[in-house]
Design a protein around this motif. Structure first.
Motif, PDB file in Angstrom:
ATOM      1  N   THR A 113       0.841  -1.198   0.000  1.00 57.10           N
ATOM      2  CA  THR A 113       0.000   0.000   0.000  1.00 57.10           C
ATOM      3  C   THR A 113       0.874   1.246   0.000  1.00 57.10           C
ATOM      4  OG1 THR A 113      -0.143  -0.051   2.423  1.00 57.10           O
ATOM      5  CG2 THR A 113      -1.881  -1.154   1.189  1.00 57.10           C
ATOM      6  N   ARG A 114       0.447   2.257  -0.757  1.00 63.14           N
ATOM      7  CA  ARG A 114       1.247   3.459  -0.962  1.00 63.14           C
ATOM      8  C   ARG A 114       0.328   4.658  -1.144  1.00 63.14           C
ATOM      9  NH1 ARG A 114       3.765   1.117  -6.371  1.00 63.14           N
ATOM     10  NH2 ARG A 114       3.637  -0.740  -5.075  1.00 63.14           N
ATOM     11  N   LEU A 115       0.908   5.845  -1.229  1.00 63.31           N
ATOM     12  CA  LEU A 115       0.116   7.052  -1.415  1.00 63.31           C
ATOM     13  C   LEU A 115      -0.317   7.223  -2.867  1.00 63.31           C
ATOM     14  CD1 LEU A 115       2.038   9.590   0.860  1.00 63.31           C
ATOM     15  CD2 LEU A 115      -0.189   8.539   1.277  1.00 63.31           C
ATOM     16  N   ASN A 116       0.583   6.940  -3.810  1.00 63.05           N
ATOM     17  CA  ASN A 116       0.242   7.082  -5.229  1.00 63.05           C
ATOM     18  C   ASN A 116      -0.274   5.744  -5.773  1.00 63.05           C
ATOM     19  OD1 ASN A 116       2.758   5.975  -4.805  1.00 63.05           O
ATOM     20  ND2 ASN A 116       3.593   6.680  -6.748  1.00 63.05           N
ATOM     21  N   TYR A 117      -1.488   5.380  -5.336  1.00 57.64           N
ATOM     22  CA  TYR A 117      -2.033   4.074  -5.683  1.00 57.64           C
ATOM     23  C   TYR A 117      -2.737   4.064  -7.031  1.00 57.64           C
ATOM     24  CZ  TYR A 117      -6.192   6.331  -3.711  1.00 57.64           C
ATOM     25  OH  TYR A 117      -7.209   7.195  -3.441  1.00 57.64           O
ATOM     26  N   SER A 118      -2.867   5.197  -7.690  1.00 57.73           N
ATOM     27  CA  SER A 118      -3.461   5.350  -9.026  1.00 57.73           C
ATOM     28  C   SER A 118      -4.816   4.639  -9.124  1.00 57.73           C
ATOM     29  CB  SER A 118      -2.481   4.860 -10.098  1.00 57.73           C
ATOM     30  OG  SER A 118      -2.231   3.467  -9.943  1.00 57.73           O
ATOM     31  N   TYR A 119      -4.913   3.666 -10.015  1.00 53.44           N
ATOM     32  CA  TYR A 119      -6.212   3.068 -10.321  1.00 53.44           C
ATOM     33  C   TYR A 119      -6.518   1.836  -9.477  1.00 53.44           C
ATOM     34  CZ  TYR A 119      -3.285  -0.267 -12.783  1.00 53.44           C
ATOM     35  OH  TYR A 119      -2.334  -1.208 -13.082  1.00 53.44           O
ATOM     36  N   ASN A 120      -5.559   1.324  -8.743  1.00 54.04           N
ATOM     37  CA  ASN A 120      -5.741   0.061  -8.013  1.00 54.04           C
ATOM     38  C   ASN A 120      -6.155   0.344  -6.576  1.00 54.04           C
ATOM     39  OD1 ASN A 120      -5.643  -2.474  -6.917  1.00 54.04           O
ATOM     40  ND2 ASN A 120      -3.650  -3.017  -7.779  1.00 54.04           N
ATOM     41  N   PRO A 121      -7.395   0.060  -6.188  1.00 49.48           N
ATOM     42  CA  PRO A 121      -7.827   0.355  -4.807  1.00 49.48           C
ATOM     43  C   PRO A 121      -7.132  -0.501  -3.761  1.00 49.48           C
ATOM     44  CG  PRO A 121      -9.522  -0.882  -5.991  1.00 49.48           C
ATOM     45  CD  PRO A 121      -8.484  -0.505  -7.008  1.00 49.48           C
ATOM     46  N   ASP A 122      -6.569  -1.655  -4.162  1.00 50.28           N
ATOM     47  CA  ASP A 122      -5.867  -2.497  -3.195  1.00 50.28           C
ATOM     48  C   ASP A 122      -4.575  -1.861  -2.712  1.00 50.28           C
ATOM     49  OD1 ASP A 122      -7.753  -4.516  -3.183  1.00 50.28           O
ATOM     50  OD2 ASP A 122      -6.813  -5.637  -4.810  1.00 50.28           O
ATOM     51  N   LEU A 123      -4.079  -0.852  -3.439  1.00 53.80           N
ATOM     52  CA  LEU A 123      -2.837  -0.181  -3.057  1.00 53.80           C
ATOM     53  C   LEU A 123      -3.073   1.053  -2.199  1.00 53.80           C
ATOM     54  CD1 LEU A 123      -0.875  -0.389  -6.441  1.00 53.80           C
ATOM     55  CD2 LEU A 123      -0.613  -1.845  -4.435  1.00 53.80           C
ATOM     56  N   LYS A 124      -4.332   1.349  -1.877  1.00 56.75           N
ATOM     57  CA  LYS A 124      -4.634   2.503  -1.029  1.00 56.75           C
ATOM     58  C   LYS A 124      -4.068   2.302   0.371  1.00 56.75           C
ATOM     59  CE  LYS A 124      -8.777   4.067  -0.986  1.00 56.75           C
ATOM     60  NZ  LYS A 124     -10.264   4.126  -0.908  1.00 56.75           N
ATOM     61  N   PRO A 125      -3.637   3.374   1.025  1.00 52.24           N
ATOM     62  CA  PRO A 125      -3.145   3.242   2.410  1.00 52.24           C
ATOM     63  C   PRO A 125      -4.247   2.740   3.339  1.00 52.24           C
ATOM     64  CG  PRO A 125      -2.540   5.371   1.468  1.00 52.24           C
ATOM     65  CD  PRO A 125      -3.512   4.745   0.513  1.00 52.24           C
ATOM     66  N   TYR A 126      -3.856   2.017   4.368  1.00 53.13           N
ATOM     67  CA  TYR A 126      -4.810   1.577   5.393  1.00 53.13           C
ATOM     68  C   TYR A 126      -5.121   2.762   6.303  1.00 53.13           C
ATOM     69  CZ  TYR A 126      -3.555  -3.202   4.035  1.00 53.13           C
ATOM     70  OH  TYR A 126      -3.325  -4.360   3.335  1.00 53.13           O
ATOM     71  N   THR A 127      -6.405   3.033   6.500  1.00 48.07           N
ATOM     72  CA  THR A 127      -6.804   4.170   7.331  1.00 48.07           C
ATOM     73  C   THR A 127      -7.718   3.775   8.484  1.00 48.07           C
ATOM     74  OG1 THR A 127      -8.638   4.617   5.784  1.00 48.07           O
ATOM     75  CG2 THR A 127      -6.571   5.819   5.438  1.00 48.07           C
ATOM     76  N   THR A 128      -8.346   2.594   8.436  1.00 50.76           N
ATOM     77  CA  THR A 128      -9.249   2.150   9.502  1.00 50.76           C
ATOM     78  C   THR A 128      -8.941   0.704   9.852  1.00 50.76           C
ATOM     79  OG1 THR A 128     -10.955   1.355   7.956  1.00 50.76           O
ATOM     80  CG2 THR A 128     -11.080   3.661   8.646  1.00 50.76           C
ATOM     81  N   ILE A 129      -9.244   0.343  11.092  1.00 50.20           N
ATOM     82  CA  ILE A 129      -8.994  -1.032  11.541  1.00 50.20           C
ATOM     83  C   ILE A 129     -10.041  -1.990  10.980  1.00 50.20           C
ATOM     84  CG2 ILE A 129      -7.849  -0.274  13.649  1.00 50.20           C
ATOM     85  CD1 ILE A 129     -10.428  -0.841  15.164  1.00 50.20           C
ATOM     86  N   ASP A 130     -11.138  -1.445  10.435  1.00 48.58           N
ATOM     87  CA  ASP A 130     -12.189  -2.281   9.854  1.00 48.58           C
ATOM     88  C   ASP A 130     -12.027  -2.432   8.343  1.00 48.58           C
ATOM     89  OD1 ASP A 130     -13.395  -2.539  12.364  1.00 48.58           O
ATOM     90  OD2 ASP A 130     -14.494  -0.667  12.100  1.00 48.58           O
ATOM     91  N   ASP A 131     -10.852  -2.136   7.837  1.00 49.09           N
ATOM     92  CA  ASP A 131     -10.609  -2.236   6.399  1.00 49.09           C
ATOM     93  C   ASP A 131     -10.870  -3.667   5.928  1.00 49.09           C
ATOM     94  OD1 ASP A 131      -9.280  -2.432   3.787  1.00 49.09           O
ATOM     95  OD2 ASP A 131      -8.432  -0.472   4.280  1.00 49.09           O
ATOM     96  N   PRO A 132     -11.709  -3.865   4.913  1.00 47.12           N
ATOM     97  CA  PRO A 132     -11.998  -5.236   4.443  1.00 47.12           C
ATOM     98  C   PRO A 132     -10.770  -5.963   3.908  1.00 47.12           C
ATOM     99  CG  PRO A 132     -12.920  -3.584   2.946  1.00 47.12           C
ATOM    100  CD  PRO A 132     -12.483  -2.858   4.171  1.00 47.12           C
ATOM    101  N   ARG A 133      -9.741  -5.228   3.532  1.00 45.42           N
ATOM    102  CA  ARG A 133      -8.522  -5.879   3.044  1.00 45.42           C
ATOM    103  C   ARG A 133      -7.813  -6.640   4.162  1.00 45.42           C
ATOM    104  NH1 ARG A 133      -5.552  -0.875   0.489  1.00 45.42           N
ATOM    105  NH2 ARG A 133      -6.492   0.035   2.365  1.00 45.42           N
ATOM    106  N   LEU A 134      -7.925  -6.150   5.397  1.00 47.00           N
ATOM    107  CA  LEU A 134      -7.341  -6.870   6.525  1.00 47.00           C
ATOM    108  C   LEU A 134      -8.084  -8.178   6.774  1.00 47.00           C
ATOM    109  CD1 LEU A 134      -6.720  -3.889   8.966  1.00 47.00           C
ATOM    110  CD2 LEU A 134      -5.063  -5.022   7.466  1.00 47.00           C
ATOM    111  N   LYS A 135      -9.393  -8.157   6.562  1.00 41.69           N
ATOM    112  CA  LYS A 135     -10.164  -9.393   6.691  1.00 41.69           C
ATOM    113  C   LYS A 135      -9.829 -10.360   5.556  1.00 41.69           C
ATOM    114  CE  LYS A 135     -14.003  -7.011   8.967  1.00 41.69           C
ATOM    115  NZ  LYS A 135     -15.444  -6.652   8.923  1.00 41.69           N
ATOM    116  N   TRP A 136      -9.512  -9.809   4.385  1.00 46.53           N
ATOM    117  CA  TRP A 136      -9.162 -10.677   3.263  1.00 46.53           C
ATOM    118  C   TRP A 136      -7.898 -11.472   3.548  1.00 46.53           C
ATOM    119  CZ3 TRP A 136      -5.088 -11.609   0.043  1.00 46.53           C
ATOM    120  CH2 TRP A 136      -5.353 -12.403  -1.069  1.00 46.53           C
ATOM    121  N   LEU A 137      -6.979 -10.903   4.337  1.00 48.96           N
ATOM    122  CA  LEU A 137      -5.758 -11.640   4.676  1.00 48.96           C
ATOM    123  C   LEU A 137      -6.095 -12.929   5.428  1.00 48.96           C
ATOM    124  CD1 LEU A 137      -3.342  -8.754   5.715  1.00 48.96           C
ATOM    125  CD2 LEU A 137      -3.259 -10.149   3.655  1.00 48.96           C
TER     126      LEU A 137
END
Length: 273
Positions: free
Chosen positions: A117-141
């Motif tokens: 995850t990075r700041l310049n994530y362009s078109y890929n939402p999976d590269l967005k920075p983590y901002t909340t503990i309820d992020d669904p990407r953390l559940k995907w892990l």
């Protein structure tokens, strides 16, 4: 303060790709899941799945499919082989035979995106920075770990046969421990940070360390066994140049920012005669 044990995610992606490289008839592995094989020949066939009008967008070259040690050590090759583009091509044009190879490429592609995850994530939402503990990407892990455990539990045959049908145990253990640790670390950092904070997992790797030793090897040229005095000399050279010179021909793309102003390639003004 809790301690989290994290393996280098780019290295794990590289070793996972190398497991696929060795998955072939007569090879060290014959990876299999749900009665379908995950074979290296499926990935070698991917360039032929592109239509003539799409060849320009194909990033795969002969170097990606080389069995030389240099190709096996390149993280960028592994990331482009186990990518979403390769996975979607296999699914849409590869047929039933490539079904599980496409699944594995897509699985590792999403996992590696969440580790970058990075700041310049362009078109890929999976590269967005983590901002909340309820992020669904953390559940995907957790889903990712469940997929791997389900794959491992479905293996049949003797112990040696099962080991050939799966990832190497070092890669599997690294993927499990790193996924669990990063999920917990992201939650811990967000819970103990001011509102509006974010976490960039791209920073959780050993690229700066690899870049340092890459500079050391380049400075030493053919000297592979420097003594303490030569090491000190190389260190002084690196201290002078590291802020303005990026590493070329390395396994990482680590660039150190120049902190004393912009560096340009414009020629110096000529002295008047």
């Amino acid at each position: 303060m809790p301690i989290y044990l994290i393996s280098d995610p780019p290295h794990l992606l590289k070793t996972a790709c190398n497991c696929v490289r060795s998955s072939r008839p007569g090879g060290a592995r014959m990876m299999k899941y749900n009665q379908h094989f995950i074979l290296w020949k499926h990935f070698c066939h991917v360039p032929y799945l592109f239509e003539s009008s799409e060849l320009r967008s194909c990033k795969l070259t002969d170097g990606h499919f080389s069995h030389k040690s240099y190709a096996k050590m390149r993280v960028c090759y592994a990331a482009q082989l186990l990518s979403g583009t390769v996975s979607s091509l296999m699914k849409s044009r590869g047929g039933e035979e490539m079904k599980m190879s496409a699944w594995f490429a897509g699985l590792m592609n999403k996992w590696f995106d969440l580790m970058n995850t990075r700041l310049n994530y362009s078109y890929n939402p999976d590269l967005k920075p983590y901002t909340t503990i309820d992020d669904p990407r953390l559940k995907w892990l957790n889903t990712f770990l469940s997929e791997l455990k389900q794959w491992k539990s479905s293996l049949t045959g003797s112990v040696s046969e099962q080991s050939k049908q799966f990832l190497s145990h070092q890669t599997y253990d690294g993927l499990v421990s790193t996924s669990m640790a990063i999920a917990e670390l992201v939650k811990f950092l967000l819970e103990n940070s001011p509102e509006g904070s974010y976490v960039l997992t791209k920073r959780l790797n050993q690229d700066p360390l690899e870049a340092y030793f890459g500079h050391m090897r380049q400075t030493g040229r053919r000297n592979e066994v420097p003594d303490i005095h030569q090491y000190a000399q190389f260190e002084n050279v690196i201290m002078c140049k590291k802020n303005i010179k990026s590493l070329k021909g390395s396994n990482v793309n680590h660039v150190i920012d120049w902190k004393h102003g912009d560096v340009c390639d414009d020629p110096m003004p000529k002295r008047k005669k």
